[in-house]
Write a protein that holds these residues in place. Structure first.
Motif, PDB file in Angstrom:
ATOM      1  N   ALA A  85       0.859  -1.183   0.000  1.00  0.00           N
ATOM      2  CA  ALA A  85       0.000   0.000   0.000  1.00  0.00           C
ATOM      3  C   ALA A  85       0.899   1.238   0.000  1.00  0.00           C
ATOM      4  O   ALA A  85       1.133   1.847   1.042  1.00  0.00           O
ATOM      5  N   PRO A  86       1.420   1.611  -1.178  1.00  0.00           N
ATOM      6  CA  PRO A  86       2.319   2.769  -1.228  1.00  0.00           C
ATOM      7  C   PRO A  86       1.609   4.060  -0.817  1.00  0.00           C
ATOM      8  O   PRO A  86       0.400   4.196  -0.977  1.00  0.00           O
ATOM      9  N   ASP A  87       2.378   4.992  -0.281  1.00  0.00           N
ATOM     10  CA  ASP A  87       1.861   6.320   0.033  1.00  0.00           C
ATOM     11  C   ASP A  87       1.893   7.218  -1.193  1.00  0.00           C
ATOM     12  O   ASP A  87       1.243   8.261  -1.213  1.00  0.00           O
ATOM     13  N   ILE A  88       2.700   6.823  -2.179  1.00  0.00           N
ATOM     14  CA  ILE A  88       2.974   7.714  -3.292  1.00  0.00           C
ATOM     15  C   ILE A  88       3.216   6.894  -4.561  1.00  0.00           C
ATOM     16  O   ILE A  88       3.774   5.801  -4.496  1.00  0.00           O
ATOM     17  N   PHE A  89       2.740   7.417  -5.687  1.00  0.00           N
ATOM     18  CA  PHE A  89       2.924   6.771  -6.984  1.00  0.00           C
ATOM     19  C   PHE A  89       3.585   7.755  -7.943  1.00  0.00           C
ATOM     20  O   PHE A  89       3.357   8.964  -7.877  1.00  0.00           O
TER      21      PHE A  89
END
Length: 186
Positions: A85-89
């Motif tokens: 569950a990345p915080d940033i893409f």
């Protein structure tokens, strides 16, 4: 792309075109704020957002259909990539200058991969940062992932726009250096 987004915020620094009319046509919220620098414009825009996940695109950037589909798929998966569950893409961004696709616009190479989709409760532009080529900070959970599709960056269309942009960017870079206590030399 509009069908994928829950809220569209446009921060306008005083354009004299049809921005307000077009924003209204698509149900976007238009907020006027005088331009001082890119970092503070982005901070202001982020504060105006209503949801945790923010896709931040500039007015000279246009996503393709594959990018819109990738955003919709991420949203349907609650922005998870497998178990992560990345915080940033990051996005894939291809640059166009004077109507031609380019491979470098110093200091940027094309394509580049700036971070543009992020959780605003974890990622910010508040922690210092440059006035131009600002970068979000604060992602702590997992490394950023790359969104499918492409965003096309139509940087400048005329030589006059090129010189105006270079003047603006160098002026902001000089102000930024002064703010940080740095000096330039020949």
């Amino acid at each position: 792309m509009r069908d994928t987004l829950d809220d569209v915020v446009i921060v306008d620094s005083g354009s004299a075109d049809r921005t307000a009319e077009i924003a209204a046509q698509f149900g976007a919220r238009l907020i006027v704020r005088p331009f001082d620098n890119f970092r503070d414009q982005r901070r202001f825009a982020l504060d105006a957002c209503r949801y945790d996940w923010v896709l931040s695109l500039d007015s000279d950037e246009a996503p393709d259909d594959a990018f819109a589909r990738a955003i919709a798929e991420l949203k349907a998966r609650d922005f998870r990539v497998g178990e992560a569950a990345p915080d940033i893409f990051k996005i894939t961004r291809r640059w166009f200058v004077l109507g031609q696709e380019i491979h470098a616009f110093y200091p940027i190479v094309s394509p580049d991969h700036p971070a543009r989709l992020f959780r605003r409760d974890r990622v910010t532009f508040r922690d210092g940062g440059r006035m131009v080529h600002e970068t979000p900070t604060g992602a702590t959970s997992t490394p950023s992932a790359l969104i499918g599709g492409t965003v096309f960056h139509y940087s400048v269309d005329t030589i006059e726009e090129l010189y105006a942009k270079l003047h603006l960017y160098t002026t902001l870079a000089a102000r930024d250096m002064r703010e940080r206590g740095k000096t330039g030399r020949w």
